[in-house]
Design a protein around this motif. Structure first.
Motif, PDB file in Angstrom:
ATOM      1  N   ALA A  44     -68.766 -73.734  -4.850  1.00  0.00           N
ATOM      2  CA  ALA A  44     -70.176 -73.442  -5.131  1.00  0.00           C
ATOM      3  C   ALA A  44     -71.034 -74.693  -4.976  1.00  0.00           C
ATOM      4  O   ALA A  44     -72.195 -74.616  -4.557  1.00  0.00           O
ATOM      5  CB  ALA A  44     -70.325 -72.865  -6.535  1.00  0.00           C
ATOM      6  N   PHE A  81     -69.615 -66.425  -5.130  1.00  0.00           N
ATOM      7  CA  PHE A  81     -68.881 -67.234  -6.103  1.00  0.00           C
ATOM      8  C   PHE A  81     -68.870 -66.656  -7.518  1.00  0.00           C
ATOM      9  O   PHE A  81     -68.008 -67.003  -8.309  1.00  0.00           O
ATOM     10  CB  PHE A  81     -69.483 -68.652  -6.157  1.00  0.00           C
ATOM     11  N   ILE A  88     -71.241 -70.850 -10.811  1.00  0.00           N
ATOM     12  CA  ILE A  88     -72.571 -71.395 -10.543  1.00  0.00           C
ATOM     13  C   ILE A  88     -73.146 -72.031 -11.801  1.00  0.00           C
ATOM     14  O   ILE A  88     -73.715 -73.133 -11.769  1.00  0.00           O
ATOM     15  CB  ILE A  88     -73.500 -70.293 -10.001  1.00  0.00           C
ATOM     16  N   VAL A 102     -74.030 -73.667  -2.704  1.00  0.00           N
ATOM     17  CA  VAL A 102     -75.176 -73.247  -3.512  1.00  0.00           C
ATOM     18  C   VAL A 102     -76.161 -74.381  -3.769  1.00  0.00           C
ATOM     19  O   VAL A 102     -77.371 -74.187  -3.733  1.00  0.00           O
ATOM     20  CB  VAL A 102     -74.689 -72.652  -4.854  1.00  0.00           C
TER      21      VAL A 102
END
Length: 633
Positions: free
Chosen positions: A25, A249, A254, A29
């Motif tokens: 992540a 994910f 996260i 992200v």
């Protein structure tokens, strides 16, 4: 194995899986928001709206950055918005489908929700063009810190890096995905560390945690202070990726990444930059790199370039996934979607989207040439998208989650006030370059609305002109036409009438297959459909059957594979005995529909250039027959 040891093994396995997802992540992200320190704070003290580097302004802006990250990202997105998952999938289209899944309610409200969702999706493409440009440019500009000799090479080097990045998209991220997380992990550890070394020299900057510095900043600077919000917003760009990538994910990895690494590292670096400015108020240019010792400059440029490429990769990959969802939901024509991983269904490559993003990104670099100039165009699309997310999440809270109206209104008002404050400040950028992303988003939005509206017109026309299926079946029983062995599969979007392709084939060839299947493919407003719910099978009579295949908006239809799963004694879909009949539509824009003629031409252009149905549905080309049809629009 005892129950206790088995339980411990499962916990260790789950722990390893969570660690792997958390590390992954980081690379996907948080790349965008994680590279914002390269330019965000610097831009507040340079350019058209530059603030004087007085201690009061430094404390005020650092305080604004702290509270922006806390309220918008930590509370709004990580706590509230991440709750709005469509069976694990996130993003603006997933949020929209959560609200439109229930067809009850006002059609006007439904239309407004769809419009907001589509425009929010279009805005992400605007962000997808500008993010790679500003991120890579800001990293490469670090070369000019030590000497100006590299200045003429910033743009060419940036273009070369981006060209390679877009060129290698077709190979996918599977092969290099394993190093994305560790590189971004190293990035956050390094920027946090250099932030600490700077804070130690001026620890008084930590007082900026108090919100009264932010309030005093507005009280003293008034409208000029309000205008700087548009530059403070740069620290939040990439925040929407937290929600969009949730499906890859999950929420927990996260949240763990953000609260335990990303947020602390970002805050330490921003506070470190503020501490440096307190000591060196006249040294604003390339502020991020000034925190480094001279020996670390070039290694940091390399690391920053790698981090920005990864950040760009994240938004590009997100654009591919968004395009696939839009196609499946009927908002874009069929596009070629290539899977770049045999293991992860979410890793796809969409050539059309890739090269359009490439052209847009390189064009922006050639036009603006500096990351500081691009900052004027950055943020408009993201801030608008954040407003739409707040509105749709509030509607979801009230209509679907059934939360108390007072709670919904209070929470939504707080977040909407913050979003509107940023948007109002950023709107001043419209004429300084921000109009570019809005223009791109508007063009994509009109393409999606035109395609949706055009398909709806055609669907209604087909339904109005379709022959009742029971009449056709009764006619077959009476006339008893010649039968040929094998299975004929006629694709149709009409669940009730007789497909025009079947009528054309019967009219010209005077025969019908031993087994004739009327097949429709429907995309549900959920990301994935369970295998036991994929197929609906219904015998009609006279050797005819109706089959409905259901897919989620994050899945790719594979008709032969699905038909192979049907097991009964009536019909078997043997590959060399199954023929697929498709309609090849020729659109005539002389129809009576009220769609504007220029939109009809646009729709016809999109239809003509859509990816062929044979490849889209994974049909074997040597078993497909296409029948030409003229259709009035």
């Amino acid at each position: 194995m005892s129950n206790t040891s088995q339980s411990n093994h499962e916990r260790r396995t789950n722990g390893r899986q969570l660690s792997a997802l958390t590390l992954a992540a980081l690379g996907v992200v948080f790349g965008d928001i994680g590279t914002s320190p390269l330019y965000a704070l610097r831009e507040c003290f340079r350019g058209t709206h530059a603030m004087a580097t007085t201690p009061q302004n430094i404390f005020g802006i650092v305080s604004l950055i702290f509270w922006a990250l806390l309220l918008v990202i930590s509370i709004k997105y990580l706590i509230f918005v991440l709750r709005a998952d469509n069976r694990g999938e996130g993003g603006i289209l997933a949020l929209m489908t959560l609200l439109t899944h229930d067809k009850k309610g006002s059609p006007r409200i439904h239309a407004i929700i769809v419009t907001l969702g589509l425009f929010g999706a279009a805005l992400i493409y605007g962000d997808g063009i500008i993010t790679p440009a500003i991120s890579v440019l800001s990293a490469v500009e670090g070369l000019t810190v030590a000497t100006d000799i590299f200045q003429p090479w910033v743009v060419p080097v940036s273009i070369a890096i981006l060209t390679m990045m877009f060129f290698f998209q077709q190979r996918g991220t599977a092969s290099i995905g394993s190093i994305f997380g560790p590189i971004i992990l190293l990035w956050f550890l390094v920027i946090g560390t250099i932030g600490i070394t700077s804070i130690i020299k001026a620890p008084e900057i930590l007082a900026a945690i108090s919100p009264h510095y932010a309030v005093d900043f507005f009280m003293v600077n008034q409208w000029k202070g309000f205008a700087i919000l548009g530059l403070v917003f740069l620290v939040l760009t990439g925040g929407e990726a937290l929600y969009a990538d949730m499906g890859h994910f999950g929420k927990l990895p996260i949240r763990i990444s953000w609260f335990f690494l990303v947020l602390p590292a970002l805050l330490l670096n921003y506070f470190g930059q503020g501490a440096y400015l307190l000591q060196n108020p006249d040294d604003v240019e390339n502020l991020f790199y000034k925190l480094l010792p001279s020996w670390a400059l070039y290694p940091m440029v390399v690391l920053a370039t790698m981090a920005t490429v990864i950040a760009s990769q994240a938004i590009i990959s997100g654009s591919f996934s968004l395009a696939r969802q839009a196609v499946q939901l009927g908002f874009l024509p069929r596009l070629a979607v290539l899977h770049t991983s045999d293991e992860k269904i979410g890793q796809v490559y969409v050539p059309t989207v890739n090269w359009l993003l490439f052209i847009g990104t390189i064009s922006l670099i050639l036009i603006f040439r500096e990351s500081g100039n691009l900052a004027s165009a950055y943020g408009v699309a993201v801030s608008t998208d954040m407003i739409i997310t707040t509105i749709l999440t509030a509607l979801l809270s009230y209509r679907v989650w059934k939360l108390k109206p007072a709670l919904v209104i209070t929470t939504a008002s707080l977040f909407l006030a913050i979003d509107l404050a940023f948007f109002s400040s950023i709107s001043a950028k419209l004429f300084a370059g921000g109009w570019i992303t809005i223009a791109i988003a508007s063009a994509i939005f009109f393409v999606m609305k035109t395609w949706q509206h055009g398909r709806e017109i055609l669907r209604k026309n087909f339904e109005a002109q379709a022959l009742d299926l029971h009449l056709f079946v009764n006619d077959l029983k009476e006339r008893k036409p010649p039968r040929v062995s094998g299975v004929a599969v006629f694709l149709t979007g009409n669940d009730s009438g007789t497909p025009r392709t079947l009528l054309h084939n019967f009219k010209h060839n005077k025969i019908i297959h031993e087994h004739t299947v009327l097949l429709s493919v429907k995309t549900e407003e959920i990301p994935y459909v369970r295998h036991d719910e994929r197929i609906e099978y219904q015998p009609i009579g006279a050797g005819m059957y109706r089959i409905r295949l259901k897919y989620g908006f994050s899945e790719d239809p594979n008709i032969p594979e699905a038909l192979q799963q049907i097991e009964n004694d009536e019909i078997r879909f043997e590959p060399m005995r199954t023929t697929y009949f498709l309609g090849r539509e020729t659109l005539l824009i002389s129809g009576r529909s009220k769609m504007a003629k220029w939109r009809k031409r646009l729709f016809a252009f999109l239809s003509h250039n859509a990816f062929d149905a044979t490849g889209f549905f994974r049909l074997p080309p040597n078993r497909v027959i296409e029948l030409g049809l003229q259709v009035e629009l």
